[in-house]
Design a protein around this motif. Structure first.
Motif, PDB file in Angstrom:
ATOM      1  N   ILE A 226       0.819  -1.203  -0.075  1.00 53.63           N
ATOM      2  CA  ILE A 226      -0.001  -0.006   0.149  1.00 53.63           C
ATOM      3  C   ILE A 226       1.039   1.301  -0.037  1.00 53.63           C
ATOM      4  N   ASP A 227       1.867   1.176   0.828  1.00 56.33           N
ATOM      5  CA  ASP A 227       2.854   2.416   0.747  1.00 56.33           C
ATOM      6  C   ASP A 227       3.441   2.816  -0.373  1.00 56.33           C
ATOM      7  N   GLU A 228       3.677   1.818  -1.401  1.00 57.97           N
ATOM      8  CA  GLU A 228       4.234   1.969  -2.562  1.00 57.97           C
ATOM      9  C   GLU A 228       3.147   2.771  -3.579  1.00 57.97           C
ATOM     10  N   ALA A 229       2.112   2.268  -3.432  1.00 57.85           N
ATOM     11  CA  ALA A 229       0.863   2.749  -4.184  1.00 57.85           C
ATOM     12  C   ALA A 229       0.384   4.121  -3.873  1.00 57.85           C
ATOM     13  N   ALA A 230       0.730   4.470  -2.459  1.00 58.89           N
ATOM     14  CA  ALA A 230      -0.077   5.668  -1.746  1.00 58.89           C
ATOM     15  C   ALA A 230       1.088   6.694  -1.948  1.00 58.89           C
ATOM     16  N   ILE A 231       2.074   6.669  -2.529  1.00 59.32           N
ATOM     17  CA  ILE A 231       3.346   7.585  -2.762  1.00 59.32           C
ATOM     18  C   ILE A 231       2.453   8.900  -3.615  1.00 59.32           C
ATOM     19  N   GLY A 232       1.799   8.741  -4.494  1.00 63.41           N
ATOM     20  CA  GLY A 232       1.085   9.338  -5.315  1.00 63.41           C
ATOM     21  C   GLY A 232      -0.317   9.999  -4.933  1.00 63.41           C
ATOM     22  N   TRP A 233      -0.597   9.544  -3.543  1.00 67.05           N
ATOM     23  CA  TRP A 233      -1.798   9.877  -3.099  1.00 67.05           C
ATOM     24  C   TRP A 233      -1.263  10.956  -1.970  1.00 67.05           C
ATOM     25  N   GLY A 234      -0.193  11.205  -1.569  1.00 65.44           N
ATOM     26  CA  GLY A 234       0.178  12.043  -0.472  1.00 65.44           C
ATOM     27  C   GLY A 234       0.130  11.555   0.835  1.00 65.44           C
ATOM     28  N   VAL A 235      -0.077   9.965   1.175  1.00 66.64           N
ATOM     29  CA  VAL A 235      -0.598   9.374   2.127  1.00 66.64           C
ATOM     30  C   VAL A 235       0.736   8.438   2.576  1.00 66.64           C
ATOM     31  N   LYS A 236       1.107   8.400   3.755  1.00 73.20           N
ATOM     32  CA  LYS A 236       2.042   7.546   4.191  1.00 73.20           C
ATOM     33  C   LYS A 236       1.221   6.239   5.187  1.00 73.20           C
ATOM     34  N   VAL A 237       1.636   5.154   4.721  1.00 72.07           N
ATOM     35  CA  VAL A 237       1.099   4.118   5.436  1.00 72.07           C
ATOM     36  C   VAL A 237       1.985   3.702   6.610  1.00 72.07           C
ATOM     37  N   LEU A 238       1.685   3.737   7.693  1.00 76.04           N
ATOM     38  CA  LEU A 238       2.469   3.479   8.941  1.00 76.04           C
ATOM     39  C   LEU A 238       2.662   1.998   9.312  1.00 76.04           C
TER      40      LEU A 238
END
Length: 304
Positions: free
Chosen positions: A142-154
């Motif tokens: 998820i963190d790899e895909a969420a880079i373009g969403w401005g979101v960090k998966v902790l």
């Protein structure tokens, strides 16, 4: 008067629309004439009414999203129900506003699909053991895909893994059999150790008894040897004393008297012991017998 009130209301509304107070850990996306203009920072900010507007509001705090329960199929074709919780944080408000329509929905969907994919790689038994591996895989995906969403998966955590009831019954039987097997092994190990301890105790007992018997025999032998030696030494001392006494004046006459008394005493005992008594032929020549005995004693002393 009415116009003044209306003017005052318009002024107040204009001020309210111009001044924006942004709370801490919050980001407001401002658009001017429908175009992105900037991100308002915490504190007091001024905008142009009717030209600027707050298009999006985001919290920059860590947020927990609940992942709904879903059915996953393991590698050994067992259906399990799983749910979880994922923790995310907005780190780029602009990307969160314009990079995706709803990042929360996207994160939840991606978490579900990734979890199904990871569960499909594991057997049922491994799903309970590999929770950390599954959590790590979901976070990385998820963190790899969420880079373009401005979101960090902790982080991501699996809350529940629920197999079918039939599988639960089989697992319970398996665990019961495993517990019984361990109990049997522990009991056999205990009996084995007890037998070893008993044998070791008997061995030590036999060794100690044999050692005690050996020491006893040694002590008895030493005691008997000491007794024999003491008797021999006492006999030798008595003989030596007698020999020295014979060498003194009147010693020979005393020996003659002692021999005669012993001779007569022994014949007296023979007479008391039975009705028949054998007498030597030269019983009348008592002096001759005594002289013969003394001659033997003297000859022995000369040889020494």
């Amino acid at each position: 008067m009415t116009a003044l009130i209306v003017l005052l209301v318009l002024v107040v509304l204009t001020v309210l629309m111009t001044v924006k107070v942004i709370p801490q850990q919050t980001a407001y996306i401002m658009e001017r004439l429908g175009k992105f203009y900037g991100v308002l920072q915490p504190g007091i900010n001024f905008i142009i009414p009717f030209f600027d507007r707050i298009a999006y509001k985001y919290t920059l705090k860590e947020t927990a999203l609940d992942i709904p329960e879903q059915i996953c199929i393991t590698r050994d074709n067992v259906q399990v129900r799983m749910d979880g919780v994922i923790f995310i944080q907005v780190i780029d408000p602009k990307k969160a506003a314009y990079g995706i329509a709803d990042y929360s929905f996207a994160v939840i969907q991606l978490a579900q699909t990734t979890m199904r994919s990871e569960i499909g790689k594991l057997d049922l038994d491994k799903t309970f053991e590999e929770r950390m591996t599954i959590n790590r895989a979901v976070v990385e995906s998820i963190d790899e895909a969420a880079i373009g969403w401005g979101v960090k998966v902790l982080r991501y955590e699996i809350k529940n893994i629920t197999p079918p009831s039939s599988v639960l019954i089989a697992m319970e039987k398996q665990m019961q059999a495993e517990r019984e097997r361990r109990a049997v092994i522990l009991q056999s190990d205990g009996e084995k150790q007890a037998a070893i301890n008993v044998a070791e105790g008997q061995k030590q007992k036999a060794v100690l008894e044999s050692e005690g018997l050996r020491l006893r025999q040694i002590n008895e032998a030493q005691g008997e040897a000491s007794a024999i030696k003491s008797v021999a030494e006492a006999t030798a001392d008595s003989i030596r004393v007698i020999a020295e006494a014979i060498q003194l004046q009147g010693g020979a006459e005393a020996v003659q008297l002692k021999v005669a008394e012993s001779y007569i005493e022994q014949f007296g005992k023979l007479a008391k012991a039975g009705n028949t008594l054998i007498l030597p032929a030269n019983l009348a020549d008592m002096g001759g017998l005594i002289a013969t005995a003394l001659t033997v004693v003297k000859s022995s002393e000369v040889k020494k």
